[in-house]
Scaffold this motif. Structure first.
Motif, PDB file in Angstrom:
ATOM      1  N   GLN A 152       0.830  -1.205   0.000  1.00 12.62           N
ATOM      2  CA  GLN A 152       0.000   0.000   0.000  1.00 12.62           C
ATOM      3  C   GLN A 152       0.868   1.260   0.000  1.00 12.62           C
ATOM      4  OE1 GLN A 152      -2.381  -0.858   3.490  1.00 12.62           O
ATOM      5  NE2 GLN A 152      -4.129  -1.515   2.260  1.00 12.62           N
ATOM      6  N   LEU A 153       1.886   1.280   0.859  1.00 10.38           N
ATOM      7  CA  LEU A 153       2.759   2.453   0.927  1.00 10.38           C
ATOM      8  C   LEU A 153       3.542   2.636  -0.365  1.00 10.38           C
ATOM      9  CD1 LEU A 153       4.225   2.208   4.561  1.00 10.38           C
ATOM     10  CD2 LEU A 153       2.432   3.744   3.736  1.00 10.38           C
ATOM     11  N   MET A 154       4.013   1.529  -0.944  1.00 18.57           N
ATOM     12  CA  MET A 154       4.813   1.648  -2.160  1.00 18.57           C
ATOM     13  C   MET A 154       3.950   2.035  -3.358  1.00 18.57           C
ATOM     14  SD  MET A 154       7.930   1.691  -3.142  1.00 18.57           S
ATOM     15  CE  MET A 154       8.900   0.754  -1.956  1.00 18.57           C
ATOM     16  N   THR A 155       2.698   1.594  -3.380  1.00 14.02           N
ATOM     17  CA  THR A 155       1.799   2.012  -4.451  1.00 14.02           C
ATOM     18  C   THR A 155       1.598   3.519  -4.416  1.00 14.02           C
ATOM     19  OG1 THR A 155       0.636  -0.117  -4.508  1.00 14.02           O
ATOM     20  CG2 THR A 155      -0.542   1.788  -5.397  1.00 14.02           C
ATOM     21  N   ALA A 156       1.334   4.057  -3.232  1.00 12.31           N
ATOM     22  CA  ALA A 156       1.172   5.507  -3.092  1.00 12.31           C
ATOM     23  C   ALA A 156       2.479   6.226  -3.441  1.00 12.31           C
ATOM     24  CB  ALA A 156       0.746   5.843  -1.663  1.00 12.31           C
ATOM     25  N   HIS A 157       3.597   5.643  -3.030  1.00 11.24           N
ATOM     26  CA  HIS A 157       4.916   6.222  -3.310  1.00 11.24           C
ATOM     27  C   HIS A 157       5.158   6.289  -4.814  1.00 11.24           C
ATOM     28  CE1 HIS A 157       9.271   6.892  -2.766  1.00 11.24           C
ATOM     29  NE2 HIS A 157       8.973   7.199  -1.523  1.00 11.24           N
ATOM     30  N   HIS A 158       4.845   5.217  -5.514  1.00 11.22           N
ATOM     31  CA  HIS A 158       5.017   5.190  -6.972  1.00 11.22           C
ATOM     32  C   HIS A 158       4.116   6.214  -7.664  1.00 11.22           C
ATOM     33  CE1 HIS A 158       7.854   2.081  -6.906  1.00 11.22           C
ATOM     34  NE2 HIS A 158       7.297   1.185  -7.697  1.00 11.22           N
ATOM     35  N   LYS A 159       2.889   6.367  -7.179  1.00  8.43           N
ATOM     36  CA  LYS A 159       1.985   7.351  -7.787  1.00  8.43           C
ATOM     37  C   LYS A 159       2.568   8.753  -7.667  1.00  8.43           C
ATOM     38  CE  LYS A 159      -2.310   4.728  -7.227  1.00  8.43           C
ATOM     39  NZ  LYS A 159      -3.623   4.633  -6.519  1.00  8.43           N
ATOM     40  N   GLY A 160       3.131   9.065  -6.492  1.00 10.16           N
ATOM     41  CA  GLY A 160       3.773  10.359  -6.322  1.00 10.16           C
ATOM     42  C   GLY A 160       4.995  10.501  -7.201  1.00 10.16           C
ATOM     43  N   GLY A 161       5.763   9.423  -7.343  1.00 10.67           N
ATOM     44  CA  GLY A 161       6.941   9.448  -8.198  1.00 10.67           C
ATOM     45  C   GLY A 161       6.590   9.664  -9.662  1.00 10.67           C
ATOM     46  N   ILE A 162       5.525   9.022 -10.108  1.00  8.04           N
ATOM     47  CA  ILE A 162       5.076   9.201 -11.494  1.00  8.04           C
ATOM     48  C   ILE A 162       4.676  10.652 -11.737  1.00  8.04           C
ATOM     49  CG2 ILE A 162       3.192   8.653 -13.094  1.00  8.04           C
ATOM     50  CD1 ILE A 162       3.331   5.765 -12.052  1.00  8.04           C
ATOM     51  N   HIS A 163       3.984  11.250 -10.773  1.00 10.16           N
ATOM     52  CA  HIS A 163       3.576  12.649 -10.895  1.00 10.16           C
ATOM     53  C   HIS A 163       4.796  13.551 -11.086  1.00 10.16           C
ATOM     54  CE1 HIS A 163       1.424  16.382 -10.233  1.00 10.16           C
ATOM     55  NE2 HIS A 163       2.148  16.653  -9.158  1.00 10.16           N
ATOM     56  N   MET A 164       5.838  13.309 -10.316  1.00  3.78           N
ATOM     57  CA  MET A 164       7.057  14.109 -10.431  1.00  3.78           C
ATOM     58  C   MET A 164       7.777  13.845 -11.751  1.00  3.78           C
ATOM     59  SD  MET A 164       8.406  13.658  -6.529  1.00  3.78           S
ATOM     60  CE  MET A 164      10.005  14.367  -6.883  1.00  3.78           C
ATOM     61  N   ALA A 165       7.844  12.576 -12.153  1.00  2.00           N
ATOM     62  CA  ALA A 165       8.519  12.243 -13.411  1.00  2.00           C
ATOM     63  C   ALA A 165       7.792  12.859 -14.602  1.00  2.00           C
ATOM     64  CB  ALA A 165       8.609  10.726 -13.571  1.00  2.00           C
ATOM     65  N   GLU A 166       6.471  12.886 -14.546  1.00  5.94           N
ATOM     66  CA  GLU A 166       5.709  13.534 -15.621  1.00  5.94           C
ATOM     67  C   GLU A 166       5.976  15.035 -15.639  1.00  5.94           C
ATOM     68  OE1 GLU A 166       1.915  10.466 -16.051  1.00  5.94           O
ATOM     69  OE2 GLU A 166       1.762  12.183 -14.681  1.00  5.94           O
ATOM     70  N   LEU A 199      -1.974  -7.134  -3.776  1.00  8.31           N
ATOM     71  CA  LEU A 199      -2.855  -6.756  -2.673  1.00  8.31           C
ATOM     72  C   LEU A 199      -4.171  -7.522  -2.747  1.00  8.31           C
ATOM     73  CD1 LEU A 199      -2.248  -2.896  -2.542  1.00  8.31           C
ATOM     74  CD2 LEU A 199      -1.908  -4.487  -0.645  1.00  8.31           C
ATOM     75  N   LYS A 200      -4.703  -7.654  -3.945  1.00  4.73           N
ATOM     76  CA  LYS A 200      -5.952  -8.392  -4.123  1.00  4.73           C
ATOM     77  C   LYS A 200      -5.798  -9.833  -3.659  1.00  4.73           C
ATOM     78  CE  LYS A 200      -9.483  -9.482  -7.605  1.00  4.73           C
ATOM     79  NZ  LYS A 200      -9.873  -9.322  -9.042  1.00  4.73           N
ATOM     80  N   GLN A 201      -4.656 -10.441  -3.962  1.00  2.00           N
ATOM     81  CA  GLN A 201      -4.387 -11.812  -3.529  1.00  2.00           C
ATOM     82  C   GLN A 201      -4.361 -11.921  -2.002  1.00  2.00           C
ATOM     83  OE1 GLN A 201      -0.655 -12.798  -5.373  1.00  2.00           O
ATOM     84  NE2 GLN A 201      -1.455 -12.526  -7.460  1.00  2.00           N
ATOM     85  N   ARG A 202      -4.085 -10.811  -1.337  1.00  2.00           N
ATOM     86  CA  ARG A 202      -4.008 -10.802   0.120  1.00  2.00           C
ATOM     87  C   ARG A 202      -5.247 -10.202   0.762  1.00  2.00           C
ATOM     88  NH1 ARG A 202       0.620 -10.835  -2.317  1.00  2.00           N
ATOM     89  NH2 ARG A 202       2.467 -11.844  -1.370  1.00  2.00           N
ATOM     90  N   GLY A 203      -6.305 -10.030  -0.042  1.00  2.00           N
ATOM     91  CA  GLY A 203      -7.571  -9.521   0.474  1.00  2.00           C
ATOM     92  C   GLY A 203      -7.533  -8.043   0.841  1.00  2.00           C
ATOM     93  N   ALA A 204      -6.704  -7.266   0.153  1.00  2.00           N
ATOM     94  CA  ALA A 204      -6.558  -5.862   0.467  1.00  2.00           C
ATOM     95  C   ALA A 204      -6.587  -5.032  -0.820  1.00  2.00           C
ATOM     96  CB  ALA A 204      -5.250  -5.612   1.231  1.00  2.00           C
ATOM     97  N   LYS A 205      -6.624  -3.705  -0.649  1.00  2.00           N
ATOM     98  CA  LYS A 205      -6.651  -2.783  -1.769  1.00  2.00           C
ATOM     99  C   LYS A 205      -5.634  -1.670  -1.538  1.00  2.00           C
ATOM    100  CE  LYS A 205     -11.621  -3.343  -2.632  1.00  2.00           C
ATOM    101  NZ  LYS A 205     -12.924  -2.613  -2.726  1.00  2.00           N
ATOM    102  N   PRO A 206      -5.255  -0.965  -2.610  1.00  2.00           N
ATOM    103  CA  PRO A 206      -4.399   0.212  -2.432  1.00  2.00           C
ATOM    104  C   PRO A 206      -5.109   1.239  -1.542  1.00  2.00           C
ATOM    105  CG  PRO A 206      -4.452  -0.427  -4.725  1.00  2.00           C
ATOM    106  CD  PRO A 206      -5.520  -1.227  -4.034  1.00  2.00           C
TER     107      PRO A 206
END
Length: 208
Positions: A152-166, A199-206
């Protein structure tokens, strides 16, 4: 961090080699005008900010590697740590090549025109970065719980990173840096898709 020393040492040679290669590439490529980027340029700002952003991703990967025996998560963490440590070496190498400081008195993301955007605080300086409290929570967990929080933390981290890279794709002028930014966008989006499935395999979501 002593327990991570062996793993960190294993990446050192690769980081130095990558930084050396990219230094040559930047020298050959240069900016659009062939001049060295200025201290307040988007090129310098992106290099500084993304180096900080990447460092936390590497730290998170080290933490979860020691908190789970799941091969899939450990492999992903190792891949993220290797990739982002190498990229961080490139970013810092460029700043050295340009003779620019690795820190700035300006607020993070000023180069994107977002310097007035409030941070989440508690150690989270830029979008997607985890807070100190979240990092401590990850360190306190093990097994499936650690895997879910990491993903979950890394998904949010990647989203922020993509925003900066764009932002770099839009504003940077050094061609090889823009190509690295595009590589970040492509690679991190692919990992977001993978982590969503994990995450889905572990019963969780971003996290929303």
């Amino acid at each position: 961090m002593a327990k991570h020393a062996g793993w960190m040492a294993g990446t050192a040679a690769a980081v130095l080699l990558a930084a050396g290669a990219i230094t040559y590439a930047v020298t050959e490529d240069g900016g659009s005008s062939g001049s060295t980027p200025s201290v307040d340029s988007a090129d310098a700002g992106f290099a500084r900010d993304m180096a900080v952003h990447h460092q936390q991703a590497v730290e998170m990967s080290y933490i979860v590697r020691d908190r789970t025996d799941d091969k899939e998560v450990r492999f992903l963490a190792y891949d993220i740590a290797q990739t982002q440590a190498n990229q961080r070496g490139m970013l810092l190498g460029w700043l050295d090549l340009w003779g620019l400081p690795k820190v700035s008195s300006q607020a993070p993301m000023t180069w994107m025109g977002r310097g007035d955007m409030p941070s989440a605080g508690d150690g989270s300086l830029m979008p997607g970065m985890a807070t100190n409290t979240q990092m401590k929570k990850l360190e306190s967990l093990s097994g499936k719980q650690a895997e879910i929080v990491f993903l979950q933390l890394m998904t949010a981290h990647h989203k922020g990173g993509i925003h900066m890279a764009e932002g770099c794709l839009e504003k940077c002028e050094v061609g090889v840096e823009k190509r690295l930014a595009q590589t970040m966008v492509n690679g991190q989006q692919s990992e977001i898709d993978l982590m969503t499935d994990m995450l889905k395999q572990r019963g969780a979501k971003p996290q929303p």
